[in-house]
Enzyme design. Structure first.
Site, short mmCIF file in Angstrom:
data_model
loop_
_atom_site.label_atom_id
_atom_site.label_comp_id
_atom_site.label_asym_id
_atom_site.label_seq_id
_atom_site.Cartn_x
_atom_site.Cartn_y
_atom_site.Cartn_z
N LYS A 177 -24.35 -23.37 -33.07
CA LYS A 177 -23.66 -23.50 -31.79
C LYS A 177 -23.24 -24.96 -31.59
CE LYS A 177 -25.68 -19.41 -29.69
NZ LYS A 177 -26.44 -18.80 -28.61
N ALA A 222 -34.06 -17.85 -28.78
CA ALA A 222 -34.75 -17.40 -30.00
C ALA A 222 -36.13 -16.78 -29.71
CB ALA A 222 -34.88 -18.56 -30.97
N LYS A 268 -20.50 -23.56 -24.31
CA LYS A 268 -21.42 -23.22 -23.21
C LYS A 268 -22.57 -24.21 -23.11
CE LYS A 268 -24.71 -21.67 -25.93
NZ LYS A 268 -26.11 -21.94 -26.06
N ASN A 286 -31.13 -27.00 -23.40
CA ASN A 286 -30.16 -28.00 -22.93
C ASN A 286 -30.26 -28.18 -21.42
OD1 ASN A 286 -28.34 -28.97 -25.20
ND2 ASN A 286 -28.32 -26.74 -25.54
N GLN A 329 -27.82 -29.51 -28.91
CA GLN A 329 -26.39 -29.66 -29.16
C GLN A 329 -25.60 -30.11 -27.92
OE1 GLN A 329 -25.79 -28.58 -32.55
NE2 GLN A 329 -28.00 -28.70 -32.21
#
Ligand code: 13P
Length: 349
Positions: free
Chosen positions: A120, A153, A204, A270, A298
């Protein structure tokens, strides 16, 4: 018979989660070899090699503790060994490490192999923005599909029902990838839109950083919903700006689109890091080190990459939320400036 392999630098529980699903599925699929090799970046855990622990106890104690892997998932510390005989390569690692991995395995891939990216993130190069499937295809010269969705996950590993989206151009290949991933608790839908799926998965994360700022400011659900709505529309606008007709609008309504924005803005790492950023004043890399025990994120990196792209195109005023999030992350703007100039008209997008 196909031979699956997963690459996972550690650093992210999704690689191990994917290997857990694929390992369980291939044991039942006549068309596939039973063993799934998973490349694990070697490290010592209490003096023992992580690969040895995975291969004897069948648990990735470092990145997916508490979840048994099937015995046919075999950890190897060498990425070349993991992919050498593989016909189906699953690529999962934080996007900042992808080029190094590709350079390592380049030349050791079967000519008839194909890959699927679960990464991602996006890349920026002289030629503009590059998706991970484009990067993998460019380096390895094999067909590459994408998989992304509302997929935290640990929740998948607990076998809680969720959906995911596979982007695959070739319908026959899509059936094969689906057979490797689909389970009663991990419902795969395939679309013929490889880069649409991965743009959703990457962009996103920037919205989730904004959602975390809202949580850090204790502003509540209505405010967060506004950020999610505007963020979703900026994601769609940016993906269309980059890829235009190459993306299907309907992809944004798949699990990889709307559903992933929601789950990440409520339950993602995040979001959590961005909340701590507001509440502690510490930098994102420092918080990542302190809170995530070796995992890599990320969102703030992608915010920087997105900004460098929209700035170079001279279109930052079309993306006020992405621009504000960037400035808060990188230019010391206070978190409440996230609302500046958000009254954008998306009605003609
Ligand atoms: P985080 O990386 O923010 O945890 O998001 C996970 C995710 O992508 C859920 O689909």
């Amino acid at each position: 018979r196909g031979v699956p392999a997963a690459t996972n630098a550690g650093l992210d529980p999704m690689g191990t989660t994917a290997a857990r699903i694929v390992g369980t599925n291939v044991a039942k699929l006549a068309d596939f070899d039973d063993t799934v090799k998973i490349w694990v970046h070697e490290e010592l855990v209490d003096g023992r090699k992580l690969t040895d622990i995975i291969n004897t106890e069948h648990v990735n104690v470092r990145y997916l503790p508490g979840h048994k892997l099937p015995d046919n998932v075999v950890a190897v510390p060498d990425a070349i060994e993991a992919v050498r005989d593989a016909t189906h390569i699953i690529v999962v690692l934080p996007h900042q490490y992808i080029q190094h991995l590709l350079d390592t395995v380049h030349g050791s891939i079967l000519p008839n192999a194909s890959a699927i990216s679960l990464i991602k993130g996006i890349g920026i190069s002289d030629q503009g923005m590059t998706t991970m499937t484009q990067l993998i295809h460019r380096t390895l010269a094999i067909p590459v599909s994408s998989l992304s969705g509302a997929n935290i996950a640990n929740e998948i590993a607990e076998e809680k029902y969720c959906e995911t989206t596979i982007g695959c151009q070739d319908p026959d290949e899509a059936i094969v990838w689906r057979s490797l991933f689909n389970t009663p608790y991990f419902q795969v839908n395939c679309v013929a839109d490889v880069i649409g799926v991965e743009f959703c998965g990457a962009l996103k994360n920037v919205v989730a950083v904004g959602a975390g700022f809202i949580d850090g400011l204790h502003l509540g659900n209505n405010t967060k919903a506004a950020i999610i709505r505007i963020g979703f529309l900026e994601m769609r606008r940016l993906a269309m700006h980059i890829a235009g007709g190459g993306i299907q609008e309907s992809t944004f309504m798949e699990s990889c689109g709307l559903a992933d924005v929601i789950t990440t803005c409520y339950g993602g790492r995040n979001r959590r890091l961005a909340q701590e950023f507001v509440q502690t004043g510490k930098s994102m890399p420092q918080l990542e080190k302190e809170l995530l025990d070796g995992q890599k994120l990320q969102g703030y990196l992608t915010a920087g990459e997105v900004h460098s792209y929209i700035d170079s195109c001279g279109v930052t005023d079309h993306f006020p939320l992405f621009t504000n999030i960037y400035q808060i992350c990188y230019e010391n703007k206070p978190p409440h400036t996230i609302f500046a100039g958000l009254n954008v008209d998306f009605s003609r997008d």
